[in-house]
Design a protein around this motif. Structure first.
Motif, PDB file in Angstrom:
ATOM      1  N   ALA A  91       0.839  -1.198   0.000  1.00 44.20           N
ATOM      2  CA  ALA A  91       0.000   0.000   0.000  1.00 44.20           C
ATOM      3  C   ALA A  91       0.873   1.246   0.000  1.00 44.20           C
ATOM      4  CB  ALA A  91      -0.917   0.002   1.216  1.00 44.20           C
ATOM      5  N   GLY A  94      -2.479   5.996  -1.567  1.00 34.49           N
ATOM      6  CA  GLY A  94      -3.921   5.867  -1.669  1.00 34.49           C
ATOM      7  C   GLY A  94      -4.418   4.603  -2.339  1.00 34.49           C
ATOM      8  N   TYR A  95      -3.513   3.670  -2.620  1.00 37.64           N
ATOM      9  CA  TYR A  95      -3.898   2.430  -3.301  1.00 37.64           C
ATOM     10  C   TYR A  95      -3.240   1.224  -2.635  1.00 37.64           C
ATOM     11  CZ  TYR A  95      -5.634   5.385  -7.089  1.00 37.64           C
ATOM     12  OH  TYR A  95      -6.320   6.327  -7.812  1.00 37.64           O
ATOM     13  N   ARG A  97      -1.909  -2.506  -3.735  1.00 38.67           N
ATOM     14  CA  ARG A  97      -1.554  -3.306  -4.903  1.00 38.67           C
ATOM     15  C   ARG A  97      -1.370  -4.755  -4.482  1.00 38.67           C
ATOM     16  NH1 ARG A  97      -0.181   1.824  -5.253  1.00 38.67           N
ATOM     17  NH2 ARG A  97      -0.076   2.859  -7.303  1.00 38.67           N
ATOM     18  N   ILE A 111      -5.429  -3.674  -8.274  1.00 39.73           N
ATOM     19  CA  ILE A 111      -5.118  -2.446  -7.547  1.00 39.73           C
ATOM     20  C   ILE A 111      -6.420  -1.891  -6.983  1.00 39.73           C
ATOM     21  CG2 ILE A 111      -4.154  -0.120  -7.674  1.00 39.73           C
ATOM     22  CD1 ILE A 111      -2.451  -1.010 -10.024  1.00 39.73           C
ATOM     23  N   PHE A 112      -6.442  -1.643  -5.658  1.00 44.17           N
ATOM     24  CA  PHE A 112      -7.638  -1.161  -4.980  1.00 44.17           C
ATOM     25  C   PHE A 112      -7.412   0.256  -4.463  1.00 44.17           C
ATOM     26  CE2 PHE A 112      -7.964  -5.848  -3.552  1.00 44.17           C
ATOM     27  CZ  PHE A 112      -8.533  -6.215  -4.767  1.00 44.17           C
ATOM     28  N   SER A 113      -8.373   1.124  -4.664  1.00 43.62           N
ATOM     29  CA  SER A 113      -8.330   2.476  -4.116  1.00 43.62           C
ATOM     30  C   SER A 113      -8.918   2.476  -2.708  1.00 43.62           C
ATOM     31  CB  SER A 113      -9.125   3.431  -5.007  1.00 43.62           C
ATOM     32  OG  SER A 113      -9.297   4.693  -4.374  1.00 43.62           O
ATOM     33  N   GLY A 150     -12.080  -5.481  -3.386  1.00 42.05           N
ATOM     34  CA  GLY A 150     -11.413  -4.187  -3.324  1.00 42.05           C
ATOM     35  C   GLY A 150     -12.291  -3.050  -2.864  1.00 42.05           C
TER      36      GLY A 150
END
Length: 243
Positions: A91, A94-95, A97, A111-113, A150
């Protein structure tokens, strides 16, 4: 019994592998060029991963001093293996991975926000069953994320922490609760489903380290003193019938 930990002496950024049985160092892991701020051991193998302020994430095998892989990042990273050791996450910015531990060199497979929070990542952890992740940031946010889809399930806030401190948080063994520190030194408890349950003040001004005891309703906090915490089961309806 052994422990792996990072240096804080300011001139040697190597990781140390210490035997607690005879208080001897088994190995030094050298590769980072700035302070290591995140460390996670694979639960199923001898591998572990570390993240540093030098903007690198290194993969290691406990049986050799040389790193087995390198990933470059753009900000302070937080790293964590999942409960099966098949996936690890990084991380920053802001994301979150997601990487296949067997094919990490191919880059993240997802990839998660975390909803626009771009402050520095502090702590990243999977829940015991691997279904959730938590991410803490220097702005005092604790994000709970579905590790498969995510989606951000919930976000809690505590007092922000300084750039030199770490906002620690930890899942309970059943994954239903989170205990975290805070920038004002207090300790807070949250229900993953319903939000904040309680917050306990402290004379400390730095956020404490927090660890749950595996498989037990007990956690420890450490700052200027070490404390052990257990719940009052009579006040927890879901546990009232347990013996």
């Amino acid at each position: 019994m052994t422990v792996i930990y990072s240096s804080k002496n300011g001139w040697d950024e190597s990781l140390r592998h210490l035997s607690l049985n005879d208080n001897k160092y088994l190995r030094y892991f050298k590769g980072h060029h700035d302070r290591v701020v995140s460390l996670s051991l694979c639960p199923r193998t001898e591998f572990f991963v570390s993240g540093s302020l030098d903007r690198t994430v290194l993969l290691w095998d406990q049986r050799t001093e040389k790193s087995q892989g390198l990933l470059r990042v753009q900000r302070r990273p937080a790293v964590s293996y999942d409960d099966q050791g098949m996936v690890f996450a990084i991380a920053y910015g802001g994301y979150i991975r997601m990487f296949d531990a067997r094919q990490y060199e191919k880059g993240p497979f997802d990839i998660f926000s975390v909803g626009g929070d771009v402050s520095d990542a502090n702590v990243l952890k999977f829940s015991p069953d691997g279904r959730l992740m938590l991410l803490t940031t220097t702005d005092g946010f604790i994000h709970v994320v579905d590790s498969f889809r995510g989606t951000v399930i919930s976000t809690y806030s505590v007092k922000p922490v300084s750039s030199n401190a770490t906002l620690e948080a930890s899942f309970s063994p059943d994954g239903m609760f989170i205990v975290s520190g805070s920038g004002d030194g207090s300790v807070c408890a949250f229900s993953v489903r319903t939000g904040k349950i309680a917050c306990w003040g402290s004379t400390d001004t730095e956020p404490p380290l927090i660890k749950w005891a595996p498989g037990n309703l007990m956690f420890t906090t450490g700052s200027s003193e070490l404390s052990f915490w257990v719940p009052d089961l009579s006040k927890l309806g879901s546990f009232a019938g347990m013996k």
